[in-house]
Design an enzyme around this catalytic site. Structure first.
Site, PDB file in Angstrom:
ATOM      1  N   LYS A   9     -48.804 -21.740  71.112  1.00 25.38           N
ATOM      2  CA  LYS A   9     -47.402 -22.158  71.223  1.00 25.38           C
ATOM      3  C   LYS A   9     -47.200 -23.579  70.682  1.00 25.38           C
ATOM      4  O   LYS A   9     -46.285 -23.837  69.925  1.00 25.38           O
ATOM      5  CB  LYS A   9     -46.931 -22.168  72.691  1.00 25.38           C
ATOM      6  CG  LYS A   9     -47.072 -20.877  73.429  1.00 25.38           C
ATOM      7  CD  LYS A   9     -46.462 -20.977  74.826  1.00 25.38           C
ATOM      8  CE  LYS A   9     -47.156 -21.975  75.741  1.00 25.38           C
ATOM      9  NZ  LYS A   9     -48.517 -21.630  76.123  1.00 25.38           N
ATOM     10  N   ARG A  84     -41.052 -21.305  82.583  1.00 25.41           N
ATOM     11  CA  ARG A  84     -42.284 -20.610  82.974  1.00 25.41           C
ATOM     12  C   ARG A  84     -42.074 -19.757  84.214  1.00 25.41           C
ATOM     13  O   ARG A  84     -43.001 -19.085  84.650  1.00 25.41           O
ATOM     14  CB  ARG A  84     -43.372 -21.637  83.268  1.00 25.41           C
ATOM     15  CG  ARG A  84     -44.349 -21.886  82.132  1.00 25.41           C
ATOM     16  CD  ARG A  84     -45.232 -23.031  82.569  1.00 25.41           C
ATOM     17  NE  ARG A  84     -46.546 -23.049  82.010  1.00 25.41           N
ATOM     18  CZ  ARG A  84     -46.918 -23.868  81.025  1.00 25.41           C
ATOM     19  NH1 ARG A  84     -46.046 -24.644  80.437  1.00 25.41           N
ATOM     20  NH2 ARG A  84     -48.166 -23.898  80.633  1.00 25.41           N
ATOM     21  N   ARG A 121     -60.982 -26.460  72.396  1.00 27.56           N
ATOM     22  CA  ARG A 121     -59.727 -27.148  72.053  1.00 27.56           C
ATOM     23  C   ARG A 121     -59.802 -28.652  72.319  1.00 27.56           C
ATOM     24  O   ARG A 121     -60.219 -29.082  73.377  1.00 27.56           O
ATOM     25  CB  ARG A 121     -58.573 -26.549  72.868  1.00 27.56           C
ATOM     26  CG  ARG A 121     -57.254 -27.279  72.622  1.00 27.56           C
ATOM     27  CD  ARG A 121     -56.089 -26.427  72.961  1.00 27.56           C
ATOM     28  NE  ARG A 121     -55.704 -26.542  74.361  1.00 27.56           N
ATOM     29  CZ  ARG A 121     -54.568 -26.028  74.844  1.00 27.56           C
ATOM     30  NH1 ARG A 121     -53.746 -25.376  74.053  1.00 27.56           N
ATOM     31  NH2 ARG A 121     -54.294 -26.142  76.116  1.00 27.56           N
ATOM     32  N   ARG A 154     -58.852 -31.523  77.321  1.00 23.29           N
ATOM     33  CA  ARG A 154     -58.060 -31.566  78.551  1.00 23.29           C
ATOM     34  C   ARG A 154     -58.863 -31.056  79.747  1.00 23.29           C
ATOM     35  O   ARG A 154     -59.534 -30.046  79.640  1.00 23.29           O
ATOM     36  CB  ARG A 154     -56.784 -30.732  78.380  1.00 23.29           C
ATOM     37  CG  ARG A 154     -55.669 -31.480  77.687  1.00 23.29           C
ATOM     38  CD  ARG A 154     -54.561 -30.558  77.259  1.00 23.29           C
ATOM     39  NE  ARG A 154     -54.107 -29.638  78.311  1.00 23.29           N
ATOM     40  CZ  ARG A 154     -53.117 -28.758  78.144  1.00 23.29           C
ATOM     41  NH1 ARG A 154     -52.496 -28.688  77.001  1.00 23.29           N
ATOM     42  NH2 ARG A 154     -52.767 -27.960  79.123  1.00 23.29           N
ATOM     43  N   ARG A 165     -54.945 -20.685  85.164  1.00 21.66           N
ATOM     44  CA  ARG A 165     -53.716 -20.820  84.370  1.00 21.66           C
ATOM     45  C   ARG A 165     -53.313 -19.477  83.757  1.00 21.66           C
ATOM     46  O   ARG A 165     -52.134 -19.162  83.666  1.00 21.66           O
ATOM     47  CB  ARG A 165     -53.913 -21.887  83.270  1.00 21.66           C
ATOM     48  CG  ARG A 165     -53.974 -23.301  83.852  1.00 21.66           C
ATOM     49  CD  ARG A 165     -54.522 -24.298  82.846  1.00 21.66           C
ATOM     50  NE  ARG A 165     -53.686 -24.443  81.676  1.00 21.66           N
ATOM     51  CZ  ARG A 165     -54.126 -24.871  80.498  1.00 21.66           C
ATOM     52  NH1 ARG A 165     -55.407 -25.163  80.332  1.00 21.66           N
ATOM     53  NH2 ARG A 165     -53.285 -24.994  79.491  1.00 21.66           N
TER      54      ARG A 165
HETATM   55  P1  AMP Z   1     -49.182 -26.848  79.041  1.00 19.68           P
HETATM   56  O1  AMP Z   1     -49.536 -28.078  78.303  1.00 19.68           O
HETATM   57  O2  AMP Z   1     -47.891 -26.246  78.623  1.00 19.68           O
HETATM   58  O3  AMP Z   1     -50.320 -25.856  79.071  1.00 19.68           O
HETATM   59  O4  AMP Z   1     -48.971 -27.295  80.570  1.00 19.68           O
HETATM   60  C1  AMP Z   1     -50.015 -27.899  81.301  1.00 19.68           C
HETATM   61  C2  AMP Z   1     -49.677 -27.870  82.787  1.00 19.68           C
HETATM   62  O5  AMP Z   1     -48.458 -28.578  83.036  1.00 19.68           O
HETATM   63  C3  AMP Z   1     -49.430 -26.478  83.370  1.00 19.68           C
HETATM   64  O6  AMP Z   1     -50.643 -25.823  83.733  1.00 19.68           O
HETATM   65  C4  AMP Z   1     -48.582 -26.826  84.594  1.00 19.68           C
HETATM   66  O7  AMP Z   1     -49.362 -27.371  85.633  1.00 19.68           O
HETATM   67  C5  AMP Z   1     -47.689 -27.930  84.042  1.00 19.68           C
HETATM   68  N1  AMP Z   1     -46.457 -27.387  83.423  1.00 19.68           N
HETATM   69  C6  AMP Z   1     -46.078 -27.449  82.125  1.00 19.68           C
HETATM   70  N2  AMP Z   1     -44.910 -26.857  81.912  1.00 19.68           N
HETATM   71  C7  AMP Z   1     -44.504 -26.388  83.116  1.00 19.68           C
HETATM   72  C8  AMP Z   1     -43.379 -25.649  83.562  1.00 19.68           C
HETATM   73  N3  AMP Z   1     -42.410 -25.258  82.711  1.00 19.68           N
HETATM   74  N4  AMP Z   1     -43.306 -25.345  84.880  1.00 19.68           N
HETATM   75  C9  AMP Z   1     -44.260 -25.720  85.746  1.00 19.68           C
HETATM   76  N5  AMP Z   1     -45.359 -26.402  85.392  1.00 19.68           N
HETATM   77  C10 AMP Z   1     -45.490 -26.741  84.098  1.00 19.68           C
END
Ligand code: AMP
Length: 218
Positions: A9, A84, A121, A154, A165
């Site tokens: 994404k 989400r 990654r 990360r 996740r």
């Molecule tokens: P990402 O970088 O999109 O994989 O997000 C990393 C982490 O940030 C996720 O595992 C959640 O803990 C938090 N996070 C990101 N976007 C959201 C969202 N829309 N709703 C809730 N938690 C989020």
């Protein structure tokens, strides 16, 4: 843009934003920045992020609403990793005007491929560019080839957290497929194709929808 962690994404969102001059809104990047800066939001979000859980809706909704009000969103924007949950999608519908066009894209990748991708990654903590030690290494070794910041693996890309996740994705985010399907704005994309092929597919989707009105891409 919807899809499990590691679906691509972020990579595709960046490409779309560069191509169309859309604003890129990554809630994950915004939350991680708050954690780094130790803001009040960051202190609240840290534990959730590190364990692979979702940050509570009201916190994420607030940052998205504030971000959408900025001028650079007027030309369109890509939401990477938001909404989400169903309540987040409802919140977004309430925030956007009725003239806004939503395109929901789900990028699909099998679990075993996600695990492999996330293990390799490397991410730029500054500009958000994503690399893979196997398939997409940085031209600058362990630094970002765009902004020269040292790349990080990360913490939440560790195998145990990734499993959580992915499970959270299937439980809380996948129901959004039903939320958007039937609105004429929903697309399923195979995220295991080469990056450029996926981008071409996304571009075709945007072009198709653009014939109509202003485009807003998820
Ligand atoms: P990402 O970088 O999109 O994989 O997000 C990393 C982490 O940030 C996720 O595992 C959640 O803990 C938090 N996070 C990101 N976007 C959201 C969202 N829309 N709703 C809730 N938690 C989020």
């Amino acid at each position: 843009m919807l899809g499990p962690p590691g679906a691509g994404k972020g990579t595709q969102a960046r490409k779309l934003c560069t191509y169309y001059n859309y604003a890129r809104i990554s809630t994950g990047d915004m939350l991680r920045e708050s954690v780094r800066k130790k803001t009040a939001l960051g202190r609240k979000a840290k534990g959730y992020i590190e364990t692979g859980a979702l940050v509570p809706d009201r916190l994420v909704d607030a940052i998205v609403k504030a971000r959408l009000a900025r001028k650079d969103c007027e030309n369109g924007f890509v939401l990477d990793g938001y909404p989400r949950t169903i309540p987040q999608a409802e919140f977004l519908d309430a925030v956007l005007t009725s003239a806004s066009k939503i395109i929901a894209v789900v990028v699909r990748v099998r679990n075993e491929v996600l695990l492999e991708r996330l293990a390799g990654r490397w991410t730029c903590p500054d500009c958000g560019k994503i690399f893979n030690s196997e398939s997409r290494p940085s031209l600058e070794g362990d630094r970002c080839d765009e902004c020269n910041t040292a790349l990080v693996h990360r913490k939440d890309d560790a195998a145990k957290v990734v499993e959580e996740r992915i499970q959270v994705y299937h439980q809380s985010t996948e129901p959004l497929v039903h939320y958007y399907r039937g609105r004429g704005c929903y697309y399923d994309v195979d995220g295991e194709q080469p990056v450029e092929d996926i981008f071409e597919t996304l571009r075709a989707i945007v072009e198709e929808q653009k014939e109509d009105r202003t485009v807003r891409v998820f």
